[in-house]
Design an enzyme around this catalytic site. Structure first.
Site, PDB file in Angstrom:
ATOM      1  N   LYS A 165       0.847  -1.201   0.000  1.00 41.62           N
ATOM      2  CA  LYS A 165       0.000   0.000   0.000  1.00 41.62           C
ATOM      3  C   LYS A 165       0.874   1.239   0.000  1.00 41.62           C
ATOM      4  CE  LYS A 165      -2.639   2.731   3.111  1.00 41.62           C
ATOM      5  NZ  LYS A 165      -2.267   3.879   2.332  1.00 41.62           N
TER       6      LYS A 165
ATOM      7  N   GLU B  21       9.185  14.649  17.063  1.00 40.53           N
ATOM      8  CA  GLU B  21       9.697  14.463  15.714  1.00 40.53           C
ATOM      9  C   GLU B  21       8.934  15.421  14.797  1.00 40.53           C
ATOM     10  OE1 GLU B  21       8.604  11.095  13.315  1.00 40.53           O
ATOM     11  OE2 GLU B  21      10.588  11.070  12.414  1.00 40.53           O
TER      12      GLU B  21
ATOM     13  N   GLU C 138       9.186   0.184  11.147  1.00 40.62           N
ATOM     14  CA  GLU C 138      10.266   1.175  10.978  1.00 40.62           C
ATOM     15  C   GLU C 138       9.640   2.541  11.219  1.00 40.62           C
ATOM     16  OE1 GLU C 138      13.330   0.593  10.595  1.00 40.62           O
ATOM     17  OE2 GLU C 138      13.326  -1.489   9.942  1.00 40.62           O
TER      18      GLU C 138
ATOM     19  N   CYS D 169      13.385   9.875   8.046  1.00 46.18           N
ATOM     20  CA  CYS D 169      13.240   9.250   9.363  1.00 46.18           C
ATOM     21  C   CYS D 169      14.524   9.368  10.158  1.00 46.18           C
ATOM     22  CB  CYS D 169      12.847   7.797   9.203  1.00 46.18           C
ATOM     23  SG  CYS D 169      14.014   6.910   8.195  1.00 46.18           S
TER      24      CYS D 169
HETATM   25  N1  LIG Z   1      11.939   4.444  10.068  1.00 43.40           N
HETATM   26  C1  LIG Z   1      11.747   4.712   8.793  1.00 43.40           C
HETATM   27  O1  LIG Z   1      12.330   4.053   7.933  1.00 43.40           O
HETATM   28  C2  LIG Z   1      10.811   5.817   8.373  1.00 43.40           C
HETATM   29  C3  LIG Z   1       9.851   6.349   9.210  1.00 43.40           C
HETATM   30  N2  LIG Z   1       8.980   7.322   8.771  1.00 43.40           N
HETATM   31  C4  LIG Z   1       8.016   7.921   9.670  1.00 43.40           C
HETATM   32  O2  LIG Z   1       6.769   8.134   9.004  1.00 43.40           O
HETATM   33  C5  LIG Z   1       6.133   9.326   9.465  1.00 43.40           C
HETATM   34  C6  LIG Z   1       5.737  10.242   8.324  1.00 43.40           C
HETATM   35  O3  LIG Z   1       5.033   9.604   7.341  1.00 43.40           O
HETATM   36  P1  LIG Z   1       3.419   9.601   7.297  1.00 43.40           P
HETATM   37  O4  LIG Z   1       2.993   9.257   5.916  1.00 43.40           O
HETATM   38  O5  LIG Z   1       2.902  10.833   7.925  1.00 43.40           O
HETATM   39  O6  LIG Z   1       3.162   8.370   8.249  1.00 43.40           O
HETATM   40  P2  LIG Z   1       1.801   7.682   8.638  1.00 43.40           P
HETATM   41  O7  LIG Z   1       2.154   6.782   9.756  1.00 43.40           O
HETATM   42  O8  LIG Z   1       0.712   8.654   8.806  1.00 43.40           O
HETATM   43  O9  LIG Z   1       1.379   6.840   7.330  1.00 43.40           O
HETATM   44  C7  LIG Z   1       2.156   5.769   6.864  1.00 43.40           C
HETATM   45  C8  LIG Z   1       1.259   4.791   6.128  1.00 43.40           C
HETATM   46  O10 LIG Z   1       0.368   4.170   7.043  1.00 43.40           O
HETATM   47  C9  LIG Z   1      -0.964   4.169   6.503  1.00 43.40           C
HETATM   48  N3  LIG Z   1      -1.928   4.127   7.591  1.00 43.40           N
HETATM   49  C10 LIG Z   1      -2.421   5.174   8.297  1.00 43.40           C
HETATM   50  N4  LIG Z   1      -3.293   4.724   9.243  1.00 43.40           N
HETATM   51  C11 LIG Z   1      -3.350   3.371   9.119  1.00 43.40           C
HETATM   52  C12 LIG Z   1      -4.051   2.344   9.807  1.00 43.40           C
HETATM   53  N5  LIG Z   1      -4.884   2.625  10.814  1.00 43.40           N
HETATM   54  N6  LIG Z   1      -3.856   1.068   9.422  1.00 43.40           N
HETATM   55  C13 LIG Z   1      -3.001   0.771   8.424  1.00 43.40           C
HETATM   56  N7  LIG Z   1      -2.327   1.706   7.721  1.00 43.40           N
HETATM   57  C14 LIG Z   1      -2.477   2.997   8.068  1.00 43.40           C
HETATM   58  C15 LIG Z   1      -0.993   5.431   5.669  1.00 43.40           C
HETATM   59  O11 LIG Z   1      -2.056   5.380   4.757  1.00 43.40           O
HETATM   60  C16 LIG Z   1       0.384   5.414   5.020  1.00 43.40           C
HETATM   61  O12 LIG Z   1       0.398   4.538   3.898  1.00 43.40           O
HETATM   62  C17 LIG Z   1       7.157   9.986  10.353  1.00 43.40           C
HETATM   63  O13 LIG Z   1       6.839   9.783  11.701  1.00 43.40           O
HETATM   64  C18 LIG Z   1       8.446   9.277  10.011  1.00 43.40           C
HETATM   65  O14 LIG Z   1       9.424   9.262  10.990  1.00 43.40           O
HETATM   66  C19 LIG Z   1       9.052   7.763   7.515  1.00 43.40           C
HETATM   67  C20 LIG Z   1      10.002   7.263   6.652  1.00 43.40           C
HETATM   68  C21 LIG Z   1      10.947   6.281   7.012  1.00 43.40           C
HETATM   69  C1  LIG Z   2      15.304   4.835   5.821  1.00 45.03           C
HETATM   70  N1  LIG Z   2      16.525   5.517   5.541  1.00 45.03           N
HETATM   71  C2  LIG Z   2      17.658   4.828   5.735  1.00 45.03           C
HETATM   72  O1  LIG Z   2      17.738   3.618   5.681  1.00 45.03           O
HETATM   73  C3  LIG Z   2      16.638   6.818   5.152  1.00 45.03           C
HETATM   74  C4  LIG Z   2      15.797   7.517   4.391  1.00 45.03           C
HETATM   75  C5  LIG Z   2      14.522   7.037   4.004  1.00 45.03           C
HETATM   76  C6  LIG Z   2      13.438   7.682   4.771  1.00 45.03           C
HETATM   77  O2  LIG Z   2      13.607   8.509   5.608  1.00 45.03           O
HETATM   78  O3  LIG Z   2      12.339   7.324   4.495  1.00 45.03           O
HETATM   79  C7  LIG Z   2      16.080   8.927   4.037  1.00 45.03           C
HETATM   80  O4  LIG Z   2      16.874   9.539   4.714  1.00 45.03           O
HETATM   81  O5  LIG Z   2      15.445   9.437   3.115  1.00 45.03           O
END
Ligand SMILES: NC(=O)C1=CN([C@@H]2O[C@H](COP(=O)(O)OP(=O)(O)OC[C@H]3O[C@@H](n4cnc5c(N)ncnc54)[C@H](O)[C@@H]3O)[C@@H](O)[C@H]2O)C=CC1
Ligand SMILES: CN(C=O)/C=C(\CC(=O)O)C(=O)O
Length: 489
Positions: free
Chosen positions: A175, A381, A250, A284
């Site tokens: 998704k 964050e 993650e 992230c």
């Molecule tokens: N550790 C890592 O590799 C990364 C972590 N992130 C984290 O993601 C966040 C930002 O991205 P957002 O799109 O705002 O995250 P989000 O958590 O709002 O959405 C991520 C995904 O989860 C889905 N989703 C939302 N509610 C759901 C539910 N109840 N059940 C199943 N799926 C659901 C969304 O539609 C989307 O596809 C930040 O907190 C960031 O740190 C982002 C990139 C990389």
């Molecule tokens: C997840 N990552 C490293 O493995 C780093 C990223 C991807 C992300 O944040 O989604 C980046 O710095 O863009």
């Protein structure tokens, strides 16, 4: 009016969408394409197709070597189409073209890495302590995988799930986020072109509360791989109470970058810029907390301020642009709120804190000196270009500040003292420590968090194991009758 319509890819076909929503170009704030909103019924169809492909059909009997060859083909197609995919990702998320092009070309290597592993992930023979029995351990695909990704670095964040899952022989429903799904829906065309049998890879988009919830709670799903925010992660874990799927998470971070006085300060300043202003801070691993030794704080902040103010902000499709917009208006509202609260408290603005003139969801590179205070910008964050600065006097203080967070995703240490570098690398509670560098990744290296930053690892050899489960096969090699049936052997 929008000029493009994207489609979900289910069971080897692109569906004409029934319901759609507008996708917005963050550099203008205007809708530019219509995206399919997958319903719960669409999700069910995709999961059923993935389940059929797992249980019957060519994928089930395909050799691991043949799976690897398909993955090589997919990797080559991704690299060959990196330019087109990058333009779509830049259009739909605002991430600058200079990074999307390079990152997507490198994503090809993630598929090639897992292609190579497909036929090298072996089971075992156990020298069991019973001479008439022979035991082998088979490693079998865990089953249907539900993968859920956010909008940033989507092709990258998908490759670290699809690569090991397909190498292991799983099937998958991926998704894309409702924010900026264009590049993943276009990537589905490459999955089709590579020749994966129908149902092996299904790619759709829709909203979290229906599509995401149904996907991660579905009874035919055995494995959930999630990247996103911590509060969504809690919903996902609640969803998996339904299917008891093996789940990896993650999540986000509040990563410390520790700069000691003995560091190469210019190099460290570049790394801090890379950590917090690259990708407009929407990473992230964003190095959002700068911990700097007090004796060089003023000098270091002066360098950083100069570098931050020189960043070229603008059209993300222009290859000379260094910082594009935030991906969503919601994201900018959140950042503005936390910055305002921090400045109303004890924070001192070093630079930024404003919206550059013009349309689009832009926000200036921002540095806040937090003094010694526990400000919202130090805790939360932000997922944006906001750096919070704290000073320390001793190595012990630096370590205490670095670990003063419930997160534990990444960290950076800048020093010319080898012993100090090793001590910090050992004692920081985070899944990644970069020493005298920042935001470097490789398919060969595991990635994941401590604490509130998640569970499990993606990348590297260990990731493929999480897409398999073991089966112990006991074979009686004796011609003698089974001994006493009332005693466990
Ligand atoms: N550790 C890592 O590799 C990364 C972590 N992130 C984290 O993601 C966040 C930002 O991205 P957002 O799109 O705002 O995250 P989000 O958590 O709002 O959405 C991520 C995904 O989860 C889905 N989703 C939302 N509610 C759901 C539910 N109840 N059940 C199943 N799926 C659901 C969304 O539609 C989307 O596809 C930040 O907190 C960031 O740190 C982002 C990139 C990389
Ligand atoms: C997840 N990552 C490293 O493995 C780093 C990223 C991807 C992300 O944040 O989604 C980046 O710095 O863009």
């Amino acid at each position: 009016m929008t000029d493009a319509v994207f489609r979900n890819f289910i069971d080897g076909r692109f569906d004409e969408p029934f319901a759609t929503f507008d996708s917005v170009d963050p550099s203008t704030g205007a809708a530019w394409a219509r995206m399919p909103a997958a319903s719960e019924a669409d999700v069910d169809r995709a999961i059923e197709a993935a389940h059929r492909a797992l249980r019957s059909g060519p994928w089930r009997t395909m050799t691991a070597t043949a799976r690897g060859k398909l993955l090589v083909k997919l990797g080559d197609l991704v690299a060959a189409n990196a330019g087109r995919l990058a333009e779509l990702e830049t259009r739909d998320t605002g991430k600058i073209i200079r990074e999307t092009r390079a990152q997507i070309a490198y994503v090809g290597d993630y598929y090639r890495y897992y292609a190579g592993l497909a036929d090298k992930h072996e089971g075992a023979h156990v020298p069991v302590d019973k001479s008439d029995l022979d035991v082998t351990i088979r490693r079998e695909p865990i089953g249907v995988v539900a993968a859920v990704v956010p909008w940033n670095s989507q092709l990258f964040l998908s490759a670290v799930k699809l690569g090991p899952a397909l190498a292991a022989g799983c099937t998958i429903v991926l998704k894309a986020s409702e924010d900026g799904p264009a590049p993943l829906l276009a990537f589905a065309e490459l999955v089709q072109e590579a020749g994966f049998p129908p149902g092996v890879v299904n790619i759709l988009t829709g909203f979290g509360h229906d599509c995401g919830r149904r996907l991660t709670s579905h009874p035919l799903v055995s494995r959930v791989a999630f990247t996103g925010g911590p509060s969504t992660a809690r919903d996902i874990v609640r969803n998996t109470a339904e299917n008891l799927a093996y789940t990896t998470l993650e999540l986000g971070g509040k990563s410390p970058v520790v700069v000691f006085a003995d560091a190469d300060l210019d190099s460290a300043a570049n790394a801090v810029v890379a950590g917090i202003f690259a990708a407009t801070g929407q990473s992230c691993v964003a190095g959002s907390r700068l911990l700097v030794e007090r004796s060089v704080k003023d000098e270091f902040l002066a360098r950083l301020k100069r570098k931050a103010e020189a960043i070229r902000i603008g059209d993300p499709q222009d290859p000379t642009t260094e910082m594009g917009p935030l991906a969503t208006l919601r994201q900018r509202d959140w950042i503005e709120k936390v910055v305002a609260e921090s400045l109303a408290s004890d924070g001192t603005l070093i630079t930024g804190g404003t919206r550059p003139a013009g349309s689009g969801f832009y926000y200036a590179p921002t540095i806040i000196d937090a003094g010694g205070s526990d400000l919202p910008c130090v805790r939360e964050e932000l997922f944006g270009p906001v750096l919070s600065v704290l000073a320390f006097d001793t190595e012990a203080q630096a370590l205490a500040l670095a670990n003063d967070t419930p997160f534990g995703l990444a960290s950076g240490v800048f020093t010319s003292n080898l012993g100090k570098a090793h001590r910090m690398a050992r004692d920081i509670h985070a899944g990644v420590v970069w020493v005298n560098t920042y935001r470097a990744v490789s398919p060969l290296v595991p990635f994941g968090g401590y604490g509130q930053s998640g569970l499990g690892r993606e990348g590297g050899l260990e990731a493929i194991r999480d897409y398999t489960r073991s089966k112990s096969v006991w074979i009686n090699t004796s011609d003698e009758p089974i001994p006493d049936p009332f005693v466990m052997r």
